[in-house]
Motif scaffolding. Structure first.
Motif, PDB file in Angstrom:
ATOM      1  N   GLU A  95       0.613  -1.234  -0.049  1.00  0.00           N
ATOM      2  CA  GLU A  95       0.290   0.211  -0.404  1.00  0.00           C
ATOM      3  C   GLU A  95       1.448   1.330  -0.299  1.00  0.00           C
ATOM      4  N   ALA A  96       0.204   2.315  -0.583  1.00  0.00           N
ATOM      5  CA  ALA A  96       1.145   3.794  -0.994  1.00  0.00           C
ATOM      6  C   ALA A  96       0.682   4.549   0.416  1.00  0.00           C
ATOM      7  N   ALA A  97       1.324   5.420   0.927  1.00  0.00           N
ATOM      8  CA  ALA A  97       0.757   6.490   1.845  1.00  0.00           C
ATOM      9  C   ALA A  97       0.096   7.540   1.142  1.00  0.00           C
ATOM     10  N   THR A  98      -0.182   7.803   0.473  1.00  0.00           N
ATOM     11  CA  THR A  98      -0.679   9.368  -0.183  1.00  0.00           C
ATOM     12  C   THR A  98      -2.026   9.937   0.464  1.00  0.00           C
ATOM     13  N   GLY A  99      -1.682  10.639   0.048  1.00  0.00           N
ATOM     14  CA  GLY A  99      -2.191  12.250   0.723  1.00  0.00           C
ATOM     15  C   GLY A  99      -1.978  13.647   0.464  1.00  0.00           C
TER      16      GLY A  99
END
Length: 305
Positions: free
Chosen positions: A234-238
């Motif tokens: 999972e990518a920690a995008t935000g």
């Protein structure tokens, strides 16, 4: 002198199988959890996944203030030749600035390290008072920012700094929008449940190269594949202002930033005062103090005290 009492052996001559985690994820104090702002649902997710992402945790005005401090430190001539300023391997762009929790480096970020919103969450997860083991700014400039190989922070802090147990948590404050194209942090959910020993002895003064390109302490591809097949990646995008908290043994890494958009964050490592470093477990000597606190384990107090 190497530490002989090693529950998590790594930097070995031959491959060693993954070791099931021997420490709790949500810690207790005399069999009781510490109270704090994290809900039972959030604690359960952290226990399961090894991280939590809070979108928009800090407001726009705070983010603007933090960004201004990043720009000031990046341009500070007084820090230019300091060993704690790391530059990209193929350019003069700043990659990281360490020890930002020290007032002599940044009074503003020293207060941020003691922000009750961060401090109380860390104390709740670790069930103890805490101090800063390491802090830094990570700059990942557009087009030029290089990636980070898959790794567990605990593996390095254990082998090179002498951190005995898995009782630390990292807080990454996202200061620029993190999207799929600018090299966001990638994590393997659930990987914190296993310690992956790494093959190869620790080179002398390994930090001088590892902070630019990590080679020692990188898990083998077979182990990474096995863990990612179970839960994925999972990518920690935000958006800017988001907060990522992740367990010290969660496997993570990132790709190069091929977009024009920078990806910057402020990074604090909270370690339990009951987990202070001893002698390194797989290195001939400690790393420098700007990478790992070795003298001041005074418990942090909230900045508004």
């Amino acid at each position: 002198m190497l530490n002989s009492k090693d529950l998590y052996p790594s930097r070995t001559a031959e491959r060693v199988p993954m070791i099931p985690r021997l420490d709790p994820v949500i810690h207790t104090d005399h069999d009781r959890r510490w109270s704090g702002p994290l809900s039972e649902e959030e604690l359960a997710r952290f226990d399961r996944d090894g991280y939590l992402l809070f979108e928009g945790f800090f407001g726009p005005d705070e983010v603007a203030e933090f960004r201004e401090e990043l720009r000031r430190l990046e341009a500070d001539d007084g820090l230019r030749d300091w060993e704690g300023v790391i530059r990209e391997p193929e350019s003069d762009e700043v990659r990281s600035v360490f020890q930002i929790h020290k007032p002599r480096i940044s009074a503003r970020l020293a207060r941020l390290a003691r922000d009750p919103r961060l401090l109380e969450r860390a104390r709740q997860l670790l069930a103890s008072d805490v101090y800063i083991h390491q802090s830094r700014i990570n700059y990942k400039p557009g087009f030029k920012g290089k990636g980070f190989n898959w790794h567990s922070d605990f593996e390095t802090w254990h082998t090179e700094d002498g951190m005995p147990r898995m009782r630390a948590v990292s807080c990454s404050i996202i200061l620029t929008d993190n999207h799929e194209f600018n090299g966001p942090l990638m994590l393997i959910p659930g990987s914190h449940r296993y310690f992956v020993p790494c093959v190869g002895l620790t080179p002398e003064d390994n930090y001088k190269t590892s902070l630019k390109v990590q080679q020692a302490g990188v898990p083998d591809e077979e182990s990474i594949a096995a863990l990612s097949r179970e839960r994925g990646i999972e990518a920690a995008t935000g958006p800017a202002g988001s907060l990522l908290m992740f367990e010290c043994n969660t496997l993570h890494g990132s790709n190069a930033n091929m977009s024009p958009d920078p990806r910057s964050n402020v990074f604090f490592v909270y370690n339990s005062v009951r987990n202070v470093p001893t002698a390194p477990y797989a290195a001939s000597k400690h790393r420098p103090a700007f990478l790992a606190e070795r003298e001041d384990f005074t418990p942090l107090t909230p900045a508004n005290d």
